[in-house]
Design an enzyme around this catalytic site. Structure first.
Site, PDB file in Angstrom:
ATOM      1  N   MET A 114      -5.643  -7.186   8.601  1.00  0.00           N
ATOM      2  CA  MET A 114      -5.138  -6.296   9.651  1.00  0.00           C
ATOM      3  C   MET A 114      -6.073  -5.105   9.777  1.00  0.00           C
ATOM      4  O   MET A 114      -7.098  -5.059   9.135  1.00  0.00           O
ATOM      5  CB  MET A 114      -3.711  -5.894   9.325  1.00  0.00           C
ATOM      6  CG  MET A 114      -2.764  -7.073   9.435  1.00  0.00           C
ATOM      7  SD  MET A 114      -1.119  -6.671   8.929  1.00  0.00           S
ATOM      8  CE  MET A 114      -1.315  -6.357   7.208  1.00  0.00           C
TER       9      MET A 114
ATOM     10  N   SER B 162      14.274 -43.705 -10.168  1.00  0.00           N
ATOM     11  CA  SER B 162      13.144 -42.870  -9.787  1.00  0.00           C
ATOM     12  C   SER B 162      13.250 -42.627  -8.288  1.00  0.00           C
ATOM     13  O   SER B 162      13.293 -43.576  -7.501  1.00  0.00           O
ATOM     14  CB  SER B 162      11.829 -43.564 -10.128  1.00  0.00           C
ATOM     15  OG  SER B 162      10.772 -42.741  -9.710  1.00  0.00           O
TER      16      SER B 162
ATOM     17  N   ARG C  96       1.809 -48.119  -8.961  1.00  0.00           N
ATOM     18  CA  ARG C  96       1.922 -48.990  -7.786  1.00  0.00           C
ATOM     19  C   ARG C  96       1.043 -50.207  -8.038  1.00  0.00           C
ATOM     20  O   ARG C  96      -0.054 -50.079  -8.588  1.00  0.00           O
ATOM     21  CB  ARG C  96       1.446 -48.268  -6.530  1.00  0.00           C
ATOM     22  CG  ARG C  96       2.332 -47.114  -6.085  1.00  0.00           C
ATOM     23  CD  ARG C  96       1.769 -46.512  -4.803  1.00  0.00           C
ATOM     24  NE  ARG C  96       2.673 -45.585  -4.149  1.00  0.00           N
ATOM     25  CZ  ARG C  96       2.578 -44.253  -4.221  1.00  0.00           C
ATOM     26  NH1 ARG C  96       1.618 -43.702  -4.941  1.00  0.00           N
ATOM     27  NH2 ARG C  96       3.440 -43.485  -3.578  1.00  0.00           N
TER      28      ARG C  96
ATOM     29  N   LYS D  64       0.838  -1.201   0.000  1.00  0.00           N
ATOM     30  CA  LYS D  64       0.000   0.000   0.000  1.00  0.00           C
ATOM     31  C   LYS D  64       0.873   1.251   0.000  1.00  0.00           C
ATOM     32  O   LYS D  64       0.681   2.160  -0.815  1.00  0.00           O
ATOM     33  CB  LYS D  64      -0.915  -0.016   1.231  1.00  0.00           C
ATOM     34  CG  LYS D  64      -1.942   1.076   1.192  1.00  0.00           C
ATOM     35  CD  LYS D  64      -2.900   0.989   2.365  1.00  0.00           C
ATOM     36  CE  LYS D  64      -3.801  -0.210   2.262  1.00  0.00           C
ATOM     37  NZ  LYS D  64      -4.386  -0.624   3.530  1.00  0.00           N
TER      38      LYS D  64
ATOM     39  N   ARG E 139      -3.715  -1.942  -5.896  1.00  0.00           N
ATOM     40  CA  ARG E 139      -2.859  -3.119  -5.729  1.00  0.00           C
ATOM     41  C   ARG E 139      -3.220  -4.127  -6.812  1.00  0.00           C
ATOM     42  O   ARG E 139      -4.303  -4.052  -7.388  1.00  0.00           O
ATOM     43  CB  ARG E 139      -3.054  -3.741  -4.338  1.00  0.00           C
ATOM     44  CG  ARG E 139      -4.480  -4.184  -4.083  1.00  0.00           C
ATOM     45  CD  ARG E 139      -4.656  -4.695  -2.660  1.00  0.00           C
ATOM     46  NE  ARG E 139      -6.051  -4.914  -2.366  1.00  0.00           N
ATOM     47  CZ  ARG E 139      -6.559  -5.030  -1.148  1.00  0.00           C
ATOM     48  NH1 ARG E 139      -5.782  -4.937  -0.092  1.00  0.00           N
ATOM     49  NH2 ARG E 139      -7.839  -5.242  -0.969  1.00  0.00           N
TER      50      ARG E 139
ATOM     51  N   ARG F 222      -3.596   3.054   8.261  1.00  0.00           N
ATOM     52  CA  ARG F 222      -3.853   1.797   7.546  1.00  0.00           C
ATOM     53  C   ARG F 222      -2.640   0.882   7.574  1.00  0.00           C
ATOM     54  O   ARG F 222      -1.509   1.343   7.573  1.00  0.00           O
ATOM     55  CB  ARG F 222      -4.174   2.093   6.079  1.00  0.00           C
ATOM     56  CG  ARG F 222      -5.431   2.887   5.878  1.00  0.00           C
ATOM     57  CD  ARG F 222      -5.410   3.578   4.517  1.00  0.00           C
ATOM     58  NE  ARG F 222      -6.441   4.593   4.446  1.00  0.00           N
ATOM     59  CZ  ARG F 222      -7.665   4.397   3.953  1.00  0.00           C
ATOM     60  NH1 ARG F 222      -7.982   3.224   3.465  1.00  0.00           N
ATOM     61  NH2 ARG F 222      -8.550   5.358   3.945  1.00  0.00           N
TER      62      ARG F 222
ATOM     63  N   HIS G  84     -16.094  -8.400   2.197  1.00  0.00           N
ATOM     64  CA  HIS G  84     -15.025  -9.215   2.758  1.00  0.00           C
ATOM     65  C   HIS G  84     -15.144 -10.657   2.279  1.00  0.00           C
ATOM     66  O   HIS G  84     -14.187 -11.266   1.801  1.00  0.00           O
ATOM     67  CB  HIS G  84     -15.082  -9.164   4.288  1.00  0.00           C
ATOM     68  CG  HIS G  84     -14.108 -10.073   4.934  1.00  0.00           C
ATOM     69  ND1 HIS G  84     -14.429 -11.361   5.283  1.00  0.00           N
ATOM     70  CD2 HIS G  84     -12.808  -9.916   5.222  1.00  0.00           C
ATOM     71  CE1 HIS G  84     -13.358 -11.940   5.793  1.00  0.00           C
ATOM     72  NE2 HIS G  84     -12.365 -11.076   5.781  1.00  0.00           N
TER      73      HIS G  84
ATOM     74  N   TYR H 136      12.310 -36.052 -15.362  1.00  0.00           N
ATOM     75  CA  TYR H 136      10.863 -35.880 -15.193  1.00  0.00           C
ATOM     76  C   TYR H 136      10.462 -35.905 -13.715  1.00  0.00           C
ATOM     77  O   TYR H 136      11.211 -36.373 -12.865  1.00  0.00           O
ATOM     78  CB  TYR H 136      10.074 -36.951 -15.976  1.00  0.00           C
ATOM     79  CG  TYR H 136      10.201 -38.365 -15.437  1.00  0.00           C
ATOM     80  CD1 TYR H 136       9.390 -38.811 -14.389  1.00  0.00           C
ATOM     81  CD2 TYR H 136      11.113 -39.265 -15.990  1.00  0.00           C
ATOM     82  CE1 TYR H 136       9.506 -40.105 -13.899  1.00  0.00           C
ATOM     83  CE2 TYR H 136      11.231 -40.556 -15.511  1.00  0.00           C
ATOM     84  CZ  TYR H 136      10.421 -40.973 -14.445  1.00  0.00           C
ATOM     85  OH  TYR H 136      10.526 -42.248 -13.958  1.00  0.00           O
TER      86      TYR H 136
ATOM     87  N   CYS I  79       9.077 -39.772  -7.973  1.00  0.00           N
ATOM     88  CA  CYS I  79       7.684 -40.217  -7.942  1.00  0.00           C
ATOM     89  C   CYS I  79       7.090 -40.146  -6.536  1.00  0.00           C
ATOM     90  O   CYS I  79       5.975 -40.589  -6.312  1.00  0.00           O
ATOM     91  CB  CYS I  79       7.556 -41.622  -8.518  1.00  0.00           C
ATOM     92  SG  CYS I  79       8.425 -42.866  -7.561  1.00  0.00           S
TER      93      CYS I  79
ATOM     94  N   GLY J  93      -8.078  -7.278   4.413  1.00  0.00           N
ATOM     95  CA  GLY J  93      -8.940  -7.335   5.590  1.00  0.00           C
ATOM     96  C   GLY J  93      -8.352  -8.041   6.797  1.00  0.00           C
ATOM     97  O   GLY J  93      -9.020  -8.197   7.810  1.00  0.00           O
TER      98      GLY J  93
HETATM   99  C1  PEP Z   1       8.180 -43.228  -2.223  1.00  0.00           C
HETATM  100  O1  PEP Z   1       8.640 -43.848  -1.287  1.00  0.00           O
HETATM  101  O2  PEP Z   1       8.412 -42.032  -2.427  1.00  0.00           O
HETATM  102  C2  PEP Z   1       7.266 -43.878  -3.161  1.00  0.00           C
HETATM  103  C3  PEP Z   1       6.844 -43.250  -4.234  1.00  0.00           C
HETATM  104  O3  PEP Z   1       6.808 -45.101  -2.850  1.00  0.00           O
HETATM  105  P1  PEP Z   1       5.655 -45.379  -1.761  1.00  0.00           P
HETATM  106  O4  PEP Z   1       5.077 -44.075  -1.396  1.00  0.00           O
HETATM  107  O5  PEP Z   1       4.703 -46.279  -2.432  1.00  0.00           O
HETATM  108  O6  PEP Z   1       6.437 -46.024  -0.688  1.00  0.00           O
END
Ligand code: PEP
Ligand code: MG
Length: 905
Positions: A109, A797, A595, A27, A371, A98, A489, A884, A864, A107
């Site tokens: 503060m 992975s 899985r 502000k 803003r 303000r 609000h 990835y 993963c 809103g």
């Molecule tokens: C992990 O361990 O990150 C994984 C992907 O396998 P899980 O969560 O199935 O153990």
């Protein structure tokens, strides 16, 4: 820390500017900037955010002493520009105080208006302006706000309304009037007396009469409000660090309540709900700012187009609209034209949608704030893409304008069209924040939180919301209010949260005491179901069915932009064909983790699985596995088909076997009957499978290494399904992943089983499928010896769920018992199972990638664990050179955006 604590602005000059938001708050920085670009802003000064930190370090007395000289000089600066004097009876100057943090916290503060009034000054103000009603209206508002904010007046019970509001209602009821502006001067005067008495009675404090004392009280109260419960909660939700602090801006008051040529309002340069390029907003004649936001009076629309839209939604006839609720464009055309010019100028200047506050004092327009506006996920994407197409911003800026986590809102379910057409419409309000919500009615924020924690979906129904309701709003599926417009609000906060909200549903009558709401003769109680359509403003009786969202053209434009810049690919974690299809539709380029454990739980499968677990010989196990094979093959067939042409990374069985057997007597008895063995036998086996620490027990590749026939069966199923698809003309790309290895030999043994099985299968079928064998890196020892592992494994992975567990030594299943305390005490900043710990776990990942590629230069690396869909973790994955990330289907767009942002950063 710089010695300068206060920055002044006014009359086209300013000591600060837009890029000083860290020091002056959003502000303060924008007030300075508006001065510099010629927007009319009342003069004032900003106390820096550094002072806020000093305030909490050194305390009130010391900070007031440090500020005294600069603040007093800055007050003189305002006096000079306004040609009036603070505390002067003949020619008084009033100010507003303000808050304003670096990131906007609407809103959360506190603000105080009309500061500088007392029993004498009010008389002077009345004389100076020749407007006694205005003077006393301002005074009673000041006492009310100061009482709330500085002196801590609160309702005693949650069912009670604001104590000052209760007094106003009594005064109005006495004479049977409805609107605040119908009160006489004498009544306004009596309010001041009654308010002060109430303050004394409830807080034991006298109302301060000396203006400088009032000012210090207000400045300190704004600093204190940085640490109020709702501000803390909001910061937590938005990830705003508490060290940022708030600035305090003190400005000369301009008055929207000086009569019918005065007004006040809030406006947006584009539609914050949909993102459409339509200037919109609300205003009230003869009112002060809080009247618009608090929803006490029905605000009017700024543009004629908006007014017509509003009337249609509210079912107001055109003659009534034009006479009672004309737009500013119609009622004050000249001011409207100025307002419209300035809003366009500000949007062009900041290259983003602006949320602005203004006041008209006796025909003169003043801007009090601008803003970058809070917006829904949909509006965020549309505005970024529109500004890009309009040439206002470039592609990289457009990418960075979108917040990955907010994309989630675009993917929220919407009402099923058929169900919606059959639902009973109870009433209509304003479409304050889009989306579909159904749930049980609750009336109070703490109930919303409680019910939600107990697993209920709730809709919070309020007369209006206040910043105190934040936690409840966050817990609710949707919010319905009786009062308040599109800038109330409830509306602003709900849009910021991406939460469905219908505001200003005037036909509903809420009774907090009996916990009921009456809508068009229908009385609904706490716990009854209601549904809201935040895109149309419709309120339906009962539960209306929802369906998945359809994604818009802007969304796909954004995703195309992501594709153009990203280096990191995004795959999905999916173990059903349905999930695989959903993820494909969001642009996932394969499955990063399939899985297989969930696949064993259905009727016949669990039976065969249990048979295998009970088997005492290898032959017995093989027999049971033969039964499982066709089911598994069918599972993989569906998934590989849904991901045709893209890699599908199937992980071999991972969980400990005890997860497949019942632990309660009833279940064990049923299993005994089914398997034709004694309960005792089952219990013995269950006991023998039980482990003190199953997370570190007989799971992962340890299963495949003790029972290689499981690995063989799964290999047959994966590659068998691929062969079948290939024969049918598809293009399957299977990958087989060995979980939880810590020693390279663990991988070797599994690899041998897989390769042998594959060779036999290919010979039998006369078809060969290219496939790869990789491993998960989820045990620190695997990361440490990644160079050796990569000689054998074709890809890595990172299973960061287990890797986090084993790096910290925190059990994934038991962290809930101490995590809240750790977060509270700031031992941990965030839950490391949600946000990747870059310092520790990240180091293992970075090292493993380097070591792995030192022995296999083209080693493909992915992640993963849950972190694969969390924006900051995705950005880390980009930086350390992963190929990835893989995440659940609905997080695919989030990860794609985060990956593209990482590439352009
Ligand atoms: C992990 O361990 O990150 C994984 C992907 O396998 P899980 O969560 O199935 O153990
Ligand atoms: Mg794991």
């Amino acid at each position: 820390m710089s010695e300068k604590r206060v920055y002044t602005f006014g009359n086209g000059k300013a000591e600060g500017k837009a890029d000083m938001r860290n020091l002056l708050g959003g502000k303060g920085a924008n007030l300075a900037e508006m001065n510099l670009i010629g927007v009319p802003v009342p003069p004032g000064f900003t106390i820096t955010t550094d002072v806020c930190n000093e305030y909490f370090e050194k305390g009130k007395t010391e900070v007031v002493a440090l500020l005294k000289k600069e603040v007093e000089a800055s007050v003189r600066h305002i006096e000079k520009l306004m040609n009036a004097k603070f505390g002067d009876i003949a020619n008084p100057l009033l100010v507003s105080v303000r808050s304003g943090a670096r990131a906007s916290m609407p809103g959360m503060m506190d603000t105080i208006l009309n500061l500088g009034l007392n029993d004498e000054v009010v008389e002077g103000l009345a004389k100076k302006t020749g407007n006694e009603r205005f003077a006393y209206d301002s005074y009673r508002r000041f006492v009310q706000m100061y009482g709330d904010v500085v002196l801590g007046m609160k309702p005693v019970n949650k069912e009670d309304i604001d104590p000052f509001e209760a007094i106003i209602q009594q005064v109005k009821a006495k004479r049977g009037i409805k609107q605040d502006n119908e009160m006489s001067v004498e009544e306004l005067k009596s309010l001041v007396v009654l308010f002060k008495e109430a303050i004394k009675k409830q807080t034991g404090k006298d109302f301060p009469t000396e203006p400088m004392t009032q000012l210090w009280g207000a400045i300190c109260a704004v600093f204190d409000s940085w640490m109020n419960e709702r501000a803390i909660l909001y910061r937590k939700m938005e990830g705003i660090p508490s060290e940022w602090g708030t600035a305090v801006s003190v400005m000369a008051m301009v008055f929207g309540n000086m009569g019918n040529t005065s007004a006040t309002g809030v406006c947006f340069s584009r539609d914050a709900a949909t993102g459409e390029d339509r200037f919109n907003g609300e205003y009230l004649v003869n009112a002060q700012g809080e009247d618009v936001v608090a929803g006490i009076r029905t605000p009017q629309q700024i543009t004629k187009e908006g007014s017509l839209r509003w009337a249609k939604l509210q079912g107001v006839d055109e003659d009534i609209r034009a006479a009672k609720y004309p737009s500013m464009e119609e009622a004050m055309p000249e001011i409207y034209a100025q307002l419209n010019d300035i809003q366009a100028k500000l949007e062009k200047h900041y290259h983003d949608m602006q949320d602005m506050e203004f006041t008209v004092q006796e025909g003169k327009l003043w801007f009090l704030q601008t803003r970058n506006g809070k917006r829904t996920g949909t509006a965020m994407v549309k505005i970024a893409m529109d500004l890009l197409h309009e040439g206002e911003i470039d592609e990289k800026t457009a990418l960075n304008r979108c917040e990955p986590n907010k994309l989630d809102e675009l993917l929220h379910p919407v009402f099923d069209k058929l169900a919606q057409s059959q639902a009973k419409v109870l009433t209509r309000g304003l479409p304050a924040s889009p989306g579909a919500a159904c749930g049980q009615i609750v009336f109070f924020a703490d109930d919303a939180t409680k019910w939600h924690a107990d697993g209920h979906e709730v809709v919070m129904v309020r007369i209006e919301t206040s910043p105190e309701d934040l936690a409840g709003m966050s817990a609710a599926e949707g919010i319905l209010t009786a009062r308040g417009g599109m800038t109330s609000h409830a509306a602003v906060v709900a849009r910021g949260m991406g939460k469905c909200c219908v505001s200003g549903a005037g036909a509903i009558s809420v009774d907090y005491k009996s916990r009921t709401v009456e809508i068009d003769g229908v009385v609904l109680r706490e716990g009854d179901y209601i549904s809201l359509n935040g895109s149309t403003g419709e309120v339906y009786l009962g539960e209306v069915q929802t369906k998945p969202a359809e994604v818009s053209g802007d969304f796909s434009d954004l995703m195309k932009l992501c594709e153009k810049y990203t280096k990191l690919q995004v795959r999905t974690n999916a173990d059903t064909p349905h999930d695989a299809k959903v993820a494909r539709s969001f642009g996932a380029l394969g499955i990063g983790l399939c899985r297989t454990e969930h696949m064993f739980f259905e009727n016949e499968k669990i039976k065969a699985m249990r048979e295998m677990i009970l088997a005492e010989t290898t032959d017995g196990r093989k027999k049971a596995l033969e039964k499982l094979l066709p089911y598994q093959k069918q599972d993989f067939y569906g998934i590989l088909k849904a991901m045709d042409g893209y890699p599908v990374n199937v992980r071999l069985l991972d969980p400990p076997l005890h997860e497949f057997v019942p632990h309660d007597l009833e279940g064990q008895e049923a299993m005994a009957k089914e398997m034709g063995v004694s309960v005792h036998h089952i219990q013995q086996r269950v006991n023998s499978l039980s482990e003190h620490n199953p997370m570190l027990g007989h799971r992962g590749c340890r299963l495949g290494n003790t029972y290689p026939e499981i690995t063989a069966m799964q290999t047959k199923a994966i590659l068998g399904a691929a062969i079948q698809l290939k024969k049918e003309g598809y293009d399957p790309h299977p990958e087989i992943m060995v979980p939880l290895i810590g020693i390279v030999k663990e991988f070797d043994v599994q690899e041998t089983v897989i390769r042998q099985t594959a060779a036999e299968l290919f010979a039998e079928e006369g078809v060969e499928i290219p496939y790869r064998i990789g491993t998960m890196i989820e045990i620190p020892r695997a990361a440490l010896t990644a160079d050796m592992i990569a000689k054998k494994a074709e890809y890595f992975s990172f299973g960061t769920n287990d890797l986090t567990q084993m790096t910290y030594g925190y059990s994934r299943d038991d962290i809930a018992s101490f995590l809240p305390a750790y977060l509270e005490k700031k031992i941990l900043k965030v839950d490391p199972f949600q946000v990747l710990d870059q310092q520790g776990v990240g180091q293992l990942i970075e090292m493993a990638v380097k070591k792995g590629r030192s022995t296999r230069s083209d080693l493909v690396c992915g992640i993963c664990g849950e972190h694969g869909g969390e924006p900051s973790s995705v950005k880390f994955c980009h930086r350390v050179g992963l190929n990835y990330v893989s995440c659940s289907p609905f997080r695919v767009p989030i990860a794609r955006l985060a990956a593209a942002q990482a590439a352009v950063e």
